[in-house]
Enzyme design. Structure first.
Site, short mmCIF file in Angstrom:
data_model
loop_
_atom_site.label_atom_id
_atom_site.label_comp_id
_atom_site.label_asym_id
_atom_site.label_seq_id
_atom_site.Cartn_x
_atom_site.Cartn_y
_atom_site.Cartn_z
N ASP A 164 -8.65 -6.02 5.94
CA ASP A 164 -9.07 -6.80 4.77
C ASP A 164 -9.99 -7.94 5.18
OD1 ASP A 164 -7.99 -5.61 2.40
OD2 ASP A 164 -6.01 -6.18 3.08
N ARG A 211 6.73 -5.83 3.17
CA ARG A 211 5.45 -6.40 2.73
C ARG A 211 5.36 -6.21 1.23
NH1 ARG A 211 -0.65 -5.27 4.95
NH2 ARG A 211 -0.18 -3.07 4.55
N HIS A 243 0.81 -1.22 0.00
CA HIS A 243 0.00 0.00 0.00
C HIS A 243 0.84 1.28 0.00
CE1 HIS A 243 -3.65 -2.29 0.50
NE2 HIS A 243 -3.19 -2.86 1.60
N ASP A 247 17.01 -9.77 -2.67
CA ASP A 247 18.33 -9.40 -3.19
C ASP A 247 18.77 -8.03 -2.69
OD1 ASP A 247 18.78 -11.77 -4.51
OD2 ASP A 247 18.18 -11.02 -6.49
N GLU A 268 -6.17 -13.02 5.49
CA GLU A 268 -7.03 -11.84 5.36
C GLU A 268 -8.37 -12.17 4.71
OE1 GLU A 268 -4.37 -8.15 4.55
OE2 GLU A 268 -3.58 -9.73 3.24
#
Length: 266
Positions: free
Chosen positions: A186, A80, A55, A91, A160
Site C-alpha cells: 500500500d 487485522r 483482505h 470479544d 501505509e
C-alpha cells in the site's frame, strides 16, 4: 457430580511480552477462511498468525473458529481488522489487533483507547461484556477479565501512506501502541510506485519508519517474504516479520507442479 479441572483461559496473553522482548518474531498473514490453516501455521513453528479480515474472506463466525484453532494449537492470534470491528474481534478472544492505514498520532491514540477497558487511571473506552468467548462466556468475567485484557492484548498499527511515514515517530511514541508495521504494498502504491515496493524511494520510506520506531523503543515490523528481506529489515531495526500463507502455498504448489511435469521442450 465430580469437579472439573480448571479450564484453559480462552485469551492467550503472551503477545505484549513477545513484542517487548527485543527478539525477532516470525509470523504469517492468513486470509483463507480455514481453522486448519491456522493449526498448520502453528505446527510449522510460526510465532504468530495474523487472521486477515481486511483482505481475507472469513466472516466473523469463521474468525472465531480460527481463534479457537490458534488457542488449541498454541500459536498467538492477531486479527487485522478495521477500527469498527475491534470490539467484536477482541470479544472473540484475539490476542491483538493490527489496524491498517494509521496516519496520525491522534488516530493511534483513539485506537489504543478502543483496545483497552476503562480502568482507574487508565485511558480505555472498550465496551464491557463478560458473556463473550474472551471472558469464557462468563466463567472468567468481572474485574479479573478487565485487568487481564488490559495487560494482555496488543495493538499493532500499520503505516501505509506518506503521511503515516512523516508521522511515524509520533505514532510509535503513543502510549498503548505495541508495534508499528509498515505495509509495503500500500505504501508503494500511495507513493506512485505501483506494486514495486523494492524501488529505492519506497525502501527509504520503509527504513525511515523502522528506524524511528526502534528509536522510540517500540517494536517495528514489516512484510518479509524471503530470508534476504528479513535480514535487510532486521538490520534496520525491525523484529516483527510476516509472510503470507497464500504466497507460501502457491509457491509450494508451483514447485510441485514443475517437479511432476518434466520439461519436454527441445
Amino acid at each position: 457430580m465430580t469437579d472439573n479441572p480448571v479450564s484453559q483461559h480462552p485469551l492467550d496473553g503472551r503477545l505484549p511480552g513477545m513484542l517487548a522482548s527485543g527478539r525477532a518474531l516470525r509470523g504469517i498473514f492468513n486470509g483463507l477462511p480455514s481453522p486448519a490453516i491456522v493449526e498448520m501455521c502453528a505446527y510449522a513453528g510460526f510465532d504468530f498468525v495474523i487472521i486477515d479480515n481486511e483482505h481475507g474472506s472469513a466472516d466473523l463466525q469463521t474468525t472465531e473458529h480460527m481463534l479457537r484453532a490458534a488457542r488449541a494449537s498454541g500459536i498467538v492470534p492477531i486479527v487485522r481488522c478495521f477500527e469498527a470491528d475491534i470490539p467484536r474481534v477482541l470479544d472473540m478472544g484475539a490476542s491483538g489487533v493490527q489496524v491498517p492505514m494509521v496516519e496520525t498520532p491522534e488516530q493511534a491514540a483513539r485506537l489504543a483507547q478502543r483496545v483497552r477497558y476503562p480502568a482507574e487511571g487508565g485511558m480505555g473506552m472498550r465496551g464491557s461484556a463478560f458473556s463473550t468467548r474472551a471472558a469464557g462466556y462468563g466463567a472468567f468475567g468481572g474485574a479479573g477479565h478487565t485487568a487481564l485484557s488490559n495487560q494482555s492484548i496488543a495493538l499493532i498499527v500499520m503505516v501505509e501512506s506518506p503521511l503515516g511515514v512523516r508521522n511515524a515517530a509520533q505514532i510509535a511514541a503513543v502510549p498503548g501502541v505495541d508495534a508499528v508495521f509498515v505495509g509495503p504494498n500500500d505504501l508503494s502504491h500511495a507513493m506512485g510506485h505501483g506494486p514495486r515496493w523494492k524501488d529505492p524511494p519506497v525502501q527509504d520510506a520503509i527504513r525511515s519508519v523502522i528506524e524511528v520506531t526502534a528509536a522510540a523503543h517500540n517494536c517495528a515490523g514489516t512484510l518479509a517474504l524471503t530470508p534476504d528481506d528479513e535480514h535487510r529489515y532486521g538490520s534496520w531495526g525491525a523484529r516483527y516479520f510476516a509472510n503470507v500463507t497464500t504466497s507460501v502455498i502457491t509457491q509450494a504448489l508451483q514447485a510441485a507442479a514443475r517437479g511432476a511435469r518434466p520439461d519436454i521442450r527441445h
